[in-house]
Scaffold this motif. Structure first.
Motif: not given
Length: 248
Positions: A115-117, A123-124, A147-149
């Protein structure tokens, strides 16, 4: 290594618009950033210009019916997709962990976040164990990635739940003799891959090797910054009983 695990994406995906809302009994406003609608937008959002080409390699690996290495296939012969995607902030992994006090028949479930927030604090992007050799035991059959996405897309009638990841390299052929933990280090920042979430085993917890980063004051590093500021890590096998079994 016999892997008894199942990974599934969250039930809801992140809608491609921006909105704000207030926590109940809180004065903190949370803004959810716009998420990508298609592969080109996702490449821009993640700042990975080569993402569409990486996806072509992924589709080639999923669709080819021979033993060729997908990397050996000319890129222009690999399937192309730049259509719509759905972006997710988490997956759940359900795996067999009889040594842990867990659910029915020794099954355990955990969430992997991307998650970006996260909780309005930053971010996490969690790390995971990826099964790269199902015939090897323990860490010899696993690699570690961040993991980036998480995203999914539909191609030729098939839905592909995927993860964009950045690999770690294993340091040495055995665990560290002092700690008993395997060590990994970040690869080149461009060493990105797309994998099917079925290859993810479970979450991995990494501990920075502080002795290798004497120029960094650990107290100045926020929890969400450690995977970015440090470059070498111990794979924490002491996180739980099951991690001790697979990462020893």
């Amino acid at each position: 290594m016999s892997v008894k695990a199942h990974v599934s994406l969250a039930r809801t995906y992140r809608m491609p618009f921006t909105h704000s809302f207030m926590h109940m009994n809180s004065n903190r406003s949370i803004i959810e950033r716009t998420r990508a609608r298609n592969m080109k937008d996702l490449a821009t959002e993640l700042d990975i210009p080569q993402l569409l080409n990486i996806l072509r390699r992924f589709l080639q690996s999923q669709l080819q019916d021979d033993d060729r290495d997908p990397e050996d296939v000319p890129l222009d012969e690999c399937p192309f997709y730049d259509g719509s995607v759905r972006v997710y902030h988490s997956t759940s992994s359900t795996f067999y962990a009889p040594s842990d006090v867990s659910g029915l028949h020794g099954m355990r479930r955990e969430h992997i976040r991307c998650s970006p927030m996260w909780r309005n604090e930053g971010p996490r992007y969690d790390c995971v164990f990826v099964v790269t050799n199902p015939h090897a035991e323990g860490m010899l059959g696993l690699d570690v990635a961040r993991v980036l996405c998480f995203f999914s897309f539909k191609y030729l009638g098939t839905i592909y739940p995927c993860a964009v990841i950045r690999w770690f390299d294993r340091i040495g052929d055995d665990p560290n003799t002092d700690t008993g933990m395997w060590m990994v280090r970040t690869r080149n920042t461009q060493d990105i891959a797309i994998i099917h979430i079925d290859t993810i085993y479970r979450a991995a917890q990494l501990i920075p090797i502080y002795a290798s980063h004497r120029h960094i004051d650990p107290a100045s590093v926020k929890p969400n910054e450690s995977y970015d500021k440090f470059y070498s890590f111990y794979v924490n096998k002491f996180a739980d009983h099951h991690a001790f079994e697979i990462a020893s």
